[in-house]
Design an enzyme around this catalytic site. Structure first.
Site, PDB file in Angstrom:
ATOM      1  N   GLU A 135      15.826 -18.123   6.404  1.00  0.00           N
ATOM      2  CA  GLU A 135      17.232 -18.576   6.400  1.00  0.00           C
ATOM      3  C   GLU A 135      17.607 -19.115   5.028  1.00  0.00           C
ATOM      4  O   GLU A 135      18.653 -18.751   4.463  1.00  0.00           O
ATOM      5  CB  GLU A 135      17.435 -19.696   7.427  1.00  0.00           C
ATOM      6  CG  GLU A 135      17.452 -19.241   8.852  1.00  0.00           C
ATOM      7  CD  GLU A 135      17.727 -20.396   9.784  1.00  0.00           C
ATOM      8  OE1 GLU A 135      18.640 -21.193   9.488  1.00  0.00           O
ATOM      9  OE2 GLU A 135      17.047 -20.489  10.817  1.00  0.00           O
ATOM     10  N   SER A 164      19.033 -28.613   6.274  1.00  0.00           N
ATOM     11  CA  SER A 164      18.101 -27.973   5.323  1.00  0.00           C
ATOM     12  C   SER A 164      18.741 -26.759   4.660  1.00  0.00           C
ATOM     13  O   SER A 164      18.503 -26.470   3.497  1.00  0.00           O
ATOM     14  CB  SER A 164      16.805 -27.576   6.028  1.00  0.00           C
ATOM     15  OG  SER A 164      17.042 -26.523   6.956  1.00  0.00           O
ATOM     16  N   HIS A 208      22.566 -18.022  12.045  1.00  0.00           N
ATOM     17  CA  HIS A 208      22.017 -18.207  13.391  1.00  0.00           C
ATOM     18  C   HIS A 208      20.549 -17.780  13.345  1.00  0.00           C
ATOM     19  O   HIS A 208      20.215 -16.762  12.724  1.00  0.00           O
ATOM     20  CB  HIS A 208      22.808 -17.357  14.403  1.00  0.00           C
ATOM     21  CG  HIS A 208      22.290 -17.458  15.796  1.00  0.00           C
ATOM     22  ND1 HIS A 208      22.574 -18.533  16.612  1.00  0.00           N
ATOM     23  CD2 HIS A 208      21.492 -16.633  16.524  1.00  0.00           C
ATOM     24  CE1 HIS A 208      21.976 -18.363  17.788  1.00  0.00           C
ATOM     25  NE2 HIS A 208      21.309 -17.215  17.755  1.00  0.00           N
ATOM     26  N   ASN A 265      28.454 -18.150   9.266  1.00  0.00           N
ATOM     27  CA  ASN A 265      27.507 -18.968  10.013  1.00  0.00           C
ATOM     28  C   ASN A 265      26.124 -18.346   9.910  1.00  0.00           C
ATOM     29  O   ASN A 265      25.980 -17.127   9.786  1.00  0.00           O
ATOM     30  CB  ASN A 265      27.932 -19.031  11.492  1.00  0.00           C
ATOM     31  CG  ASN A 265      26.919 -19.788  12.336  1.00  0.00           C
ATOM     32  OD1 ASN A 265      26.602 -20.939  12.056  1.00  0.00           O
ATOM     33  ND2 ASN A 265      26.391 -19.116  13.350  1.00  0.00           N
ATOM     34  N   ASP A 313      28.921 -16.763  17.821  1.00  0.00           N
ATOM     35  CA  ASP A 313      27.969 -15.714  17.399  1.00  0.00           C
ATOM     36  C   ASP A 313      28.424 -14.286  17.668  1.00  0.00           C
ATOM     37  O   ASP A 313      27.588 -13.380  17.766  1.00  0.00           O
ATOM     38  CB  ASP A 313      26.618 -15.947  18.111  1.00  0.00           C
ATOM     39  CG  ASP A 313      26.101 -17.349  17.874  1.00  0.00           C
ATOM     40  OD1 ASP A 313      25.457 -17.897  18.778  1.00  0.00           O
ATOM     41  OD2 ASP A 313      26.386 -17.898  16.791  1.00  0.00           O
ATOM     42  N   LEU A 363      26.955 -27.465  15.037  1.00  0.00           N
ATOM     43  CA  LEU A 363      26.749 -27.177  16.455  1.00  0.00           C
ATOM     44  C   LEU A 363      28.000 -27.235  17.314  1.00  0.00           C
ATOM     45  O   LEU A 363      27.924 -27.139  18.529  1.00  0.00           O
ATOM     46  CB  LEU A 363      25.693 -28.137  17.018  1.00  0.00           C
ATOM     47  CG  LEU A 363      24.299 -27.998  16.417  1.00  0.00           C
ATOM     48  CD1 LEU A 363      23.336 -28.970  17.076  1.00  0.00           C
ATOM     49  CD2 LEU A 363      23.791 -26.563  16.546  1.00  0.00           C
TER      50      LEU A 363
HETATM   51  N1  LIG Z   1      34.152 -20.300  16.580  1.00  0.00           N
HETATM   52  C1  LIG Z   1      32.833 -20.382  16.315  1.00  0.00           C
HETATM   53  N2  LIG Z   1      32.256 -21.589  16.167  1.00  0.00           N
HETATM   54  C2  LIG Z   1      30.913 -21.686  15.889  1.00  0.00           C
HETATM   55  C3  LIG Z   1      30.126 -20.520  15.787  1.00  0.00           C
HETATM   56  C4  LIG Z   1      30.777 -19.248  15.944  1.00  0.00           C
HETATM   57  O1  LIG Z   1      30.132 -18.174  15.825  1.00  0.00           O
HETATM   58  N3  LIG Z   1      32.115 -19.220  16.202  1.00  0.00           N
HETATM   59  N4  LIG Z   1      28.754 -20.630  15.547  1.00  0.00           N
HETATM   60  C5  LIG Z   1      28.181 -21.931  15.893  1.00  0.00           C
HETATM   61  C6  LIG Z   1      26.735 -22.065  15.547  1.00  0.00           C
HETATM   62  N5  LIG Z   1      25.948 -21.633  16.703  1.00  0.00           N
HETATM   63  C7  LIG Z   1      25.136 -20.543  16.544  1.00  0.00           C
HETATM   64  O2  LIG Z   1      24.926 -20.012  15.446  1.00  0.00           O
HETATM   65  C8  LIG Z   1      26.029 -22.314  17.945  1.00  0.00           C
HETATM   66  C9  LIG Z   1      26.141 -23.696  17.945  1.00  0.00           C
HETATM   67  C10 LIG Z   1      26.217 -24.386  19.160  1.00  0.00           C
HETATM   68  C11 LIG Z   1      26.181 -23.686  20.358  1.00  0.00           C
HETATM   69  C12 LIG Z   1      26.300 -24.422  21.654  1.00  0.00           C
HETATM   70  O3  LIG Z   1      26.014 -23.895  22.716  1.00  0.00           O
HETATM   71  N6  LIG Z   1      26.712 -25.705  21.544  1.00  0.00           N
HETATM   72  C13 LIG Z   1      26.808 -26.597  22.720  1.00  0.00           C
HETATM   73  C14 LIG Z   1      27.043 -28.028  22.240  1.00  0.00           C
HETATM   74  C15 LIG Z   1      25.851 -28.512  21.379  1.00  0.00           C
HETATM   75  C16 LIG Z   1      26.047 -29.960  20.905  1.00  0.00           C
HETATM   76  O4  LIG Z   1      27.196 -30.420  20.799  1.00  0.00           O
HETATM   77  O5  LIG Z   1      25.002 -30.611  20.628  1.00  0.00           O
HETATM   78  C17 LIG Z   1      27.983 -26.203  23.608  1.00  0.00           C
HETATM   79  O6  LIG Z   1      29.005 -25.685  23.094  1.00  0.00           O
HETATM   80  O7  LIG Z   1      27.856 -26.504  24.794  1.00  0.00           O
HETATM   81  C18 LIG Z   1      26.045 -22.310  20.366  1.00  0.00           C
HETATM   82  C19 LIG Z   1      25.957 -21.615  19.162  1.00  0.00           C
HETATM   83  C20 LIG Z   1      28.977 -23.048  15.271  1.00  0.00           C
HETATM   84  N7  LIG Z   1      30.354 -22.915  15.693  1.00  0.00           N
HETATM   85  N1  LIG Z   2      23.225 -21.628  16.619  1.00  0.00           N
HETATM   86  C1  LIG Z   2      23.218 -22.497  15.465  1.00  0.00           C
HETATM   87  C2  LIG Z   2      21.784 -22.835  15.133  1.00  0.00           C
HETATM   88  O1  LIG Z   2      20.912 -22.827  15.997  1.00  0.00           O
HETATM   89  N2  LIG Z   2      21.560 -23.125  13.840  1.00  0.00           N
HETATM   90  C3  LIG Z   2      20.228 -23.413  13.402  1.00  0.00           C
HETATM   91  O2  LIG Z   2      20.023 -24.814  13.272  1.00  0.00           O
HETATM   92  C4  LIG Z   2      18.837 -24.980  12.458  1.00  0.00           C
HETATM   93  C5  LIG Z   2      18.955 -26.242  11.661  1.00  0.00           C
HETATM   94  O3  LIG Z   2      19.676 -25.959  10.483  1.00  0.00           O
HETATM   95  P1  LIG Z   2      19.724 -27.028   9.264  1.00  0.00           P
HETATM   96  O4  LIG Z   2      18.290 -27.467   8.982  1.00  0.00           O
HETATM   97  O5  LIG Z   2      20.346 -26.239   8.125  1.00  0.00           O
HETATM   98  O6  LIG Z   2      20.573 -28.179   9.751  1.00  0.00           O
HETATM   99  C6  LIG Z   2      18.720 -23.665  11.642  1.00  0.00           C
HETATM  100  O7  LIG Z   2      17.588 -22.943  12.090  1.00  0.00           O
HETATM  101  C7  LIG Z   2      19.974 -22.908  11.993  1.00  0.00           C
HETATM  102  O8  LIG Z   2      19.803 -21.499  12.013  1.00  0.00           O
END
Ligand SMILES: Nc1nc2c(c(=O)[nH]1)N[C@@H](CN(C=O)c1ccc(C(=O)N[C@@H](CCC(=O)O)C(=O)O)cc1)CN2
Ligand SMILES: NCC(=O)N[C@@H]1O[C@H](COP(=O)([O-])[O-])[C@@H](O)[C@H]1O
Length: 282
Positions: free
Chosen positions: A246, A91, A176, A174, A217, A157
């Protein structure tokens, strides 16, 4: 669609048609570049292609030693190229793309949307059960070939590998769905964030846009918006209010990136220069 072996030449309308890989595990790389949108997706998402989007998204070409007014810069801005990384519904990607179409800026569901708009897609990372994904170094090579200015993560993700972070310093952002540094880091994504916020008793939440470093993050915060947490909020209700902010915030940030209105303070904090009053920063 047959996979194509090479990236076709840039067409006059500014679109770089990217080979769509095997339709079963498609990928797209749409590029916002005044008329182009680029996106990268995880294994969750599917492919698409984007057509020409009339992005009024430009960046300043300031002649050496010559400072110019915003109006002059408007005339001389170099158009910017953005890549958008998606994993989920996309979105945020859609709102940025729709803003480009409106001209305010320049598979997963995001990939489906991109396909409808004619955007090609790249699959990242490489997953054992999904051939065709790129390795980190191949992704850097692919993105380099488009001479990108910025990479926007939008619901993406997977952790961005160090190779990419190093290759694009102060150029990957990014969004969040919490007021970082609270409720961020590994395990904090999607609805999990809002559930944790509600459970904590926090009275305020809201989205954060930050620059991306090697960890989840922890990069420099660029923008935040505040949303009230109501006493009887469900995670879905809070998520919807945060998501509304957002979409608005990411479009404003994309415009600032395209117009070179991101300024780095001496202590390393990035600020956004007001378009209406260039003397104001927030
Ligand atoms: N190097 C970076 N990579 C990413 C960042 C960042 O800040 N530095 N931000 C994330 C987005 N995010 C929060 O905003 C975020 C996304 C995913 C996770 C997480 O815990 N993921 C799981 C796996 C989830 C899946 O594969 O379905 C995990 O790693 O176990 C935390 C924060 C994007 N990349
Ligand atoms: N930590 C990463 C995270 O939680 N991101 C969050 O995923 C949702 C879906 O985004 P989308 O509708 O743009 O796909 C959004 O709320 C975004 O902030």
């Amino acid at each position: 669609m047959e996979a194509q072996s090479s990236i076709l030449r840039l067409r006059s309308n500014g679109i770089i048609p990217i080979p769509i890989q095997n339709p079963k595990t498609p990928s797209f790389l749409p590029q916002i570049h005044s008329t182009r949108l680029v996106s990268v997706r995880t294994h969750h998402s599917i492919s698409s292609q984007v057509k020409n989007s009339r992005l009024v998204c430009k960046s300043r070409v300031v002649k050496a030693g010559k400072s110019t007014s915003l109006e002059d810069l408007e005339a001389g801005f170099r158009r910017k190229k953005l890549a958008v990384f998606v994993s989920g519904g996309g979105s945020n990607f859609r709102s940025i793309h729709e803003a480009t179409v409106k001209g305010t800026v320049a598979d997963c569901g995001g990939a489906d949307y991109a396909r409808d708009k004619g955007i090609p897609v790249i699959l990242f990372p490489k997953m054992k059960d999904e051939p065709g994904g790129l390795s980190p170094s191949d992704l850097v090579t692919a993105l380099r070939s488009y001479k990108l200015d910025f990479i926007l993560l939008a619901g993406y993700l997977k952790r961005i590998p160090s190779e990419l972070v190093q290759a694009y310093p102060r150029s990957i952002l990014n969004i969040h769905p919490s007021l970082l540094p609270a409720f961020g880091g590994k395990g904090y994504y999607g609805k999990k964030v809002h559930k944790a916020v509600i459970a904590s008793g926090a009275r305020y939440s809201g989205p954060t846009i930050h620059f991306v470093d090697e960890n989840y993050d922890t990069g420099r915060i660029l923008a935040q918006r505040v949303v009230h947490v109501l006493a009887n909020d469900t995670a879905e209700e809070l998520a919807a209010r945060v998501l509304y902010e957002e979409h608005r915030m990411y479009v404003d940030v994309a415009a600032a990136l395209c117009e070179d209105r991101i300024i780095w303070r001496e202590d390393g904090v990035p600020l956004i220069q007001s378009k209406e009053n260039p003397k104001d920063y927030r």
